[in-house]
Scaffold this motif. Structure first.
Motif, short mmCIF file in Angstrom:
data_model
loop_
_atom_site.label_atom_id
_atom_site.label_comp_id
_atom_site.label_asym_id
_atom_site.label_seq_id
_atom_site.Cartn_x
_atom_site.Cartn_y
_atom_site.Cartn_z
N ASP A 173 0.82 -1.20 0.00
CA ASP A 173 0.00 0.00 0.00
C ASP A 173 0.86 1.26 0.00
N VAL A 174 1.88 1.29 0.85
CA VAL A 174 2.75 2.46 0.92
C VAL A 174 3.46 2.67 -0.42
N ARG A 175 3.97 1.61 -0.98
CA ARG A 175 4.70 1.74 -2.25
C ARG A 175 3.78 2.22 -3.38
N ALA A 176 2.52 1.83 -3.34
CA ALA A 176 1.59 2.20 -4.40
C ALA A 176 0.99 3.59 -4.21
N ASN A 177 0.88 4.06 -2.97
CA ASN A 177 0.09 5.25 -2.70
C ASN A 177 0.82 6.41 -2.03
N GLU A 178 2.11 6.25 -1.76
CA GLU A 178 2.84 7.32 -1.09
C GLU A 178 4.12 7.63 -1.87
N PRO A 179 4.01 8.45 -2.91
CA PRO A 179 5.20 8.74 -3.72
C PRO A 179 6.31 9.43 -2.94
N GLY A 180 5.99 10.07 -1.82
CA GLY A 180 7.01 10.73 -1.02
C GLY A 180 7.75 9.77 -0.09
N THR A 181 7.30 8.52 -0.04
CA THR A 181 8.01 7.51 0.73
C THR A 181 8.98 6.83 -0.23
N LEU A 182 10.25 7.09 -0.03
CA LEU A 182 11.28 6.63 -0.96
C LEU A 182 11.66 5.17 -0.75
N ASP A 183 11.58 4.70 0.49
CA ASP A 183 11.89 3.30 0.80
C ASP A 183 11.05 2.89 2.00
N TYR A 184 10.51 1.68 1.95
CA TYR A 184 9.67 1.17 3.02
C TYR A 184 9.82 -0.34 3.00
N GLN A 185 10.63 -0.85 3.92
CA GLN A 185 10.98 -2.27 3.89
C GLN A 185 10.91 -2.86 5.30
N TYR A 186 10.27 -4.02 5.39
CA TYR A 186 10.21 -4.77 6.65
C TYR A 186 11.29 -5.83 6.68
N TYR A 187 11.75 -6.12 7.90
CA TYR A 187 12.74 -7.17 8.14
C TYR A 187 12.29 -7.97 9.35
N GLN A 188 12.57 -9.27 9.33
CA GLN A 188 12.24 -10.14 10.46
C GLN A 188 13.54 -10.70 11.03
N ALA A 189 13.68 -10.65 12.35
CA ALA A 189 14.89 -11.15 13.00
C ALA A 189 15.03 -12.65 12.78
N VAL A 190 16.24 -13.08 12.52
CA VAL A 190 16.51 -14.50 12.30
C VAL A 190 16.50 -15.26 13.62
N THR A 230 9.67 -13.18 16.36
CA THR A 230 8.63 -12.25 16.81
C THR A 230 9.08 -10.79 16.72
N VAL A 231 10.35 -10.56 16.35
CA VAL A 231 10.88 -9.20 16.24
C VAL A 231 10.98 -8.81 14.77
N PHE A 232 10.43 -7.64 14.47
CA PHE A 232 10.45 -7.08 13.12
C PHE A 232 10.98 -5.66 13.20
N TRP A 233 11.58 -5.22 12.11
CA TRP A 233 11.98 -3.84 11.93
C TRP A 233 11.37 -3.35 10.63
N VAL A 234 11.06 -2.07 10.59
CA VAL A 234 10.67 -1.42 9.34
C VAL A 234 11.60 -0.24 9.15
N HIS A 235 12.16 -0.15 7.95
CA HIS A 235 13.08 0.93 7.55
C HIS A 235 12.29 1.82 6.61
N GLU A 236 12.14 3.09 7.00
CA GLU A 236 11.31 4.01 6.24
C GLU A 236 12.14 5.25 5.88
N VAL A 237 12.15 5.59 4.60
CA VAL A 237 12.85 6.78 4.14
C VAL A 237 11.83 7.66 3.41
#
Length: 94
Positions: free
Chosen positions: A29-46, A50-57
């Motif tokens: 949704d963010v990638r399709a609808n927020e042109p001002g969001t340059l990067d939006y990526q989730y990561y899951q801890a190995v 149960t731990v996730f990170w989201v990197h937002e630019v």
């Protein structure tokens, strides 16, 4: 200069599949609808799935505010999967 957030989230162990689905849907949704969001990526801890990170630019503060303003639309999903409040970290690109 872009605004950057790195957020750590812990989800309920019994909500892992739902969390992955929620995060993938949000990412699309963010990638399709927020042109001002340059990067939006989730990561899951190995070592702890149960731990996730989201990197937002964001292009700028205004783009970040648009994104944060849209979070209210997803609050019910977040409340159901999160085991603790998100830990928001504003960082600077170097």
């Amino acid at each position: 200069m872009p605004d950057v957030l790195i957020t750590r989230m812990r989800v309920h162990a019994d909500q892992l599949d739902r969390a992955v689905g929620v995060f993938r849907d949000m990412q699309a949704d963010v990638r399709a609808n927020e042109p001002g969001t340059l990067d939006y990526q989730y990561y899951q801890a190995v070592d702890d799935p149960t731990v996730f990170w989201v990197h937002e630019v964001f292009a700028d503060t205004a783009a970040k505010q648009v994104h944060l303003g849209r979070h209210g639309q997803r609050r019910a999903d977040f409340d159901a999967i999160l085991a603790a409040p998100p830990e928001f970290n504003a960082v600077a690109m170097i």
